[in-house]
Design a protein around this motif. Structure first.
Motif, PDB file in Angstrom:
ATOM      1  N   GLN A  39       0.711  -1.133  -0.099  1.00  0.00           N
ATOM      2  CA  GLN A  39       0.018  -0.098   0.036  1.00  0.00           C
ATOM      3  C   GLN A  39       0.829   1.110   0.170  1.00  0.00           C
ATOM      4  O   GLN A  39       1.535   1.430   0.971  1.00  0.00           O
ATOM      5  N   LYS A  43      -2.904   5.419  -1.723  1.00  0.00           N
ATOM      6  CA  LYS A  43      -3.677   4.442  -2.622  1.00  0.00           C
ATOM      7  C   LYS A  43      -4.328   3.350  -1.951  1.00  0.00           C
ATOM      8  O   LYS A  43      -4.028   3.271  -0.705  1.00  0.00           O
ATOM      9  N   GLU A  44      -5.095   2.511  -2.640  1.00  0.00           N
ATOM     10  CA  GLU A  44      -5.465   1.285  -1.892  1.00  0.00           C
ATOM     11  C   GLU A  44      -4.500  -0.045  -1.673  1.00  0.00           C
ATOM     12  O   GLU A  44      -3.545   0.089  -2.372  1.00  0.00           O
ATOM     13  N   ARG A  45      -4.717  -0.815  -0.845  1.00  0.00           N
ATOM     14  CA  ARG A  45      -3.818  -1.794  -0.746  1.00  0.00           C
ATOM     15  C   ARG A  45      -3.966  -2.822  -2.036  1.00  0.00           C
ATOM     16  O   ARG A  45      -5.246  -2.877  -2.279  1.00  0.00           O
ATOM     17  N   GLU A  46      -2.932  -3.293  -2.618  1.00  0.00           N
ATOM     18  CA  GLU A  46      -2.986  -4.015  -3.769  1.00  0.00           C
ATOM     19  C   GLU A  46      -2.163  -5.445  -3.664  1.00  0.00           C
ATOM     20  O   GLU A  46      -1.216  -5.431  -2.852  1.00  0.00           O
ATOM     21  N   SER A 105      -7.219 -10.922  -3.680  1.00  0.00           N
ATOM     22  CA  SER A 105      -8.261  -9.679  -3.205  1.00  0.00           C
ATOM     23  C   SER A 105      -7.757  -9.764  -1.622  1.00  0.00           C
ATOM     24  O   SER A 105      -7.760 -10.649  -0.860  1.00  0.00           O
ATOM     25  N   VAL A 106      -7.969  -8.463  -1.113  1.00  0.00           N
ATOM     26  CA  VAL A 106      -7.506  -8.397   0.147  1.00  0.00           C
ATOM     27  C   VAL A 106      -8.566  -8.901   1.157  1.00  0.00           C
ATOM     28  O   VAL A 106      -8.399  -9.036   2.174  1.00  0.00           O
ATOM     29  N   HIS A 107      -9.722  -8.918   0.411  1.00  0.00           N
ATOM     30  CA  HIS A 107     -10.855  -9.689   1.299  1.00  0.00           C
ATOM     31  C   HIS A 107     -11.092 -11.058   1.472  1.00  0.00           C
ATOM     32  O   HIS A 107     -11.661 -11.369   2.027  1.00  0.00           O
ATOM     33  N   TRP A 112      -3.485 -10.567   8.695  1.00  0.00           N
ATOM     34  CA  TRP A 112      -2.564  -9.452   8.423  1.00  0.00           C
ATOM     35  C   TRP A 112      -1.359  -9.346   9.603  1.00  0.00           C
ATOM     36  O   TRP A 112      -1.772  -9.295  10.708  1.00  0.00           O
TER      37      TRP A 112
END
Length: 122
Positions: A39, A43-46, A105-107, A112
């Motif tokens: 991240q 910006k979004e976490r990728e 996907s982070v989801h 973490w």
């Protein structure tokens, strides 16, 4: 519960290399697929890379393919991210994640780490 602790981040010049480590504790390490995400500020976490529970299958984001390598040592409960040919755009906080199924996907990840900062100077 799985605890993840990243290490190995730092400041490196463009073209340089770093190896990130993520040590896991808690549940059985081999029960979990592992992923690396990053991240950058604002910006979004990728997604960066993921590796299956056995280590036999890996998958990478197009932006790092050929430069980054994910691996795991199940005897040491550790997953690694070897990064070469680093670019300024790789600058970000890097996070490892664990889940029973691999994904991009982070989801899809339940556990973490706290992250380790990688800064690539031009």
């Amino acid at each position: 519960q799985v605890k993840l602790v990243e290490s190995g981040g730092g400041l490196v010049q463009a073209g340089g290399s770093l190896r990130l480590s993520c040590a896991a504790s808690g549940r059985t390490f081999t029960s979990y697929a592992m992923g690396w995400f990053r991240q950058a500020p604002g910006k979004e976490r990728e997604f960066v890379a993921t590796i299956s529970r056995s280590g036999g299958s890996t998958y990478y984001a197009d932006s790092v393919k050929g430069r980054f390598t994910i691996s795991r040592d199940n005897a040491k409960n550790t997953v690694y991210l070897q990064m070469i040919s680093l670019k300024p755009e790789d600058t970000a906080a890097y996070y490892c994640a664990a889940d029973r199924l691999a994904g991009s996907s982070v989801h899809e990840y339940e556990y973490w780490g706290q992250g380790t900062q990688v800064t690539v100077s031009s």
